[in-house]
Design a protein around this motif. Sequence first.
Motif, PDB file in Angstrom:
ATOM      1  N   GLN A   1      -6.784   0.896   2.153  1.00 22.37           N
ATOM      2  CA  GLN A   1      -6.044   0.457   0.967  1.00 22.37           C
ATOM      3  C   GLN A   1      -5.572  -0.985   1.154  1.00 22.37           C
ATOM      4  OE1 GLN A   1      -2.737   2.905  -0.217  1.00 22.37           O
ATOM      5  NE2 GLN A   1      -2.519   1.879  -2.185  1.00 22.37           N
ATOM      6  N   GLU A   2      -5.159  -1.317   2.356  1.00 22.15           N
ATOM      7  CA  GLU A   2      -4.750  -2.690   2.648  1.00 22.15           C
ATOM      8  C   GLU A   2      -5.951  -3.562   2.991  1.00 22.15           C
ATOM      9  OE1 GLU A   2      -1.439  -4.864   5.405  1.00 22.15           O
ATOM     10  OE2 GLU A   2      -2.732  -3.413   6.419  1.00 22.15           O
ATOM     11  N   TRP A   3      -6.816  -3.076   3.883  1.00 20.15           N
ATOM     12  CA  TRP A   3      -7.908  -3.886   4.424  1.00 20.15           C
ATOM     13  C   TRP A   3      -8.914  -4.285   3.334  1.00 20.15           C
ATOM     14  CZ3 TRP A   3      -8.436  -5.503   9.534  1.00 20.15           C
ATOM     15  CH2 TRP A   3      -9.655  -6.086   9.874  1.00 20.15           C
TER      16      TRP A   3
ATOM     17  N   ARG B   1      -2.293  -4.570  10.612  1.00 17.48           N
ATOM     18  CA  ARG B   1      -3.563  -5.251  10.329  1.00 17.48           C
ATOM     19  C   ARG B   1      -3.891  -6.297  11.388  1.00 17.48           C
ATOM     20  NH1 ARG B   1      -3.966  -8.900   5.052  1.00 17.48           N
ATOM     21  NH2 ARG B   1      -2.642 -10.195   6.359  1.00 17.48           N
TER      22      ARG B   1
ATOM     23  N   PHE C   1       0.844  -1.186   0.000  1.00 17.24           N
ATOM     24  CA  PHE C   1       0.000   0.000   0.000  1.00 17.24           C
ATOM     25  C   PHE C   1       0.883   1.242   0.000  1.00 17.24           C
ATOM     26  CE2 PHE C   1       0.408  -1.806   4.254  1.00 17.24           C
ATOM     27  CZ  PHE C   1       0.957  -0.760   4.983  1.00 17.24           C
TER      28      PHE C   1
ATOM     29  N   GLY D   1      -1.962   0.776   7.065  1.00 17.30           N
ATOM     30  CA  GLY D   1      -2.483   0.310   5.785  1.00 17.30           C
ATOM     31  C   GLY D   1      -3.884   0.788   5.493  1.00 17.30           C
TER      32      GLY D   1
END
Length: 290
Positions: A273-275, A163, A71, A270
């Motif tokens: 964008q990551e999740w 995360r 990310f 994150g």
Amino acid sequence: MKPILISPTELAGHLGQPQWRVLDASVELPSPRFDQDYRVASGREGWRQAHIPGALHADLLHDLALPEAPFSFAWPGPQALANGLARLGIAASSHLVIYDRGDGFWAARLWWMLRSVGIHAQVLDGGLSAWRDAGLPLEQDESTPVPVAPQRLEQGPGFWIERQGVQAVLAGERPGLLICALSAALFHGTTASRYARRGHLPGSLNVPARTVFDAQGRYLPRRQLQQELGSDLLQAPGPLVLYCGGGISAAALALALTRVGRDDVLLYDGSLQEWAADSDLPMTTGATPA
């Protein structure tokens, strides 16, 4: 310790002093035109066109980020941050002032990064717009920094959460109050999102970062900020786990919470964008049930 915020006129009085360094932290991230419309670019070209005299461009997209992360704008860690600051000529004795050309979110992001390794910096309240409104000069010269030896930086406890930590909060295995700093429309999922899915993490509260600013883009005075955030939030058991799309808007909310005395704030780097990119992780739309 100096206050977090500095006014344009106060900064103008210090320009040219040997230890004062001004950084433009702008990044170009246009609003999405449709779902998953993710466009991002360095803010360097805008810095070239006009910046506060002597200001250098701090590149949060490349030089001060972790390029191999999945990310954008990823927290690079203390050593990589120290190396990036050294290339900008930032020494341990430097007095840093950060601004951006947008809504103040990018300046807050760099401020949070520096704070997490024990570097005190100030944010120009109102950013470049406030500087212009004050009738203060701009320049176009592309200053070349003189590199210095990197500082030895260490990350302090707290500040960041990954995360896995957020998953533990959701599972009730770790304390924390999830707070989304995106707009209500993005939180509810009623407008296009640049990320893989619309909505928010289940159980999150929505505290849009823009609510901590006035109409001119300056942070609200402390007492008004306390009223805006509300006693329920300010007195809630922590830690407060902030996220947004990429850990940027959340940084502005983190700055505001710091100003009113909350020091148990964690930023999910994150963020969506990551999740949202992992379909196995839960998301929901609509308002959070009371």
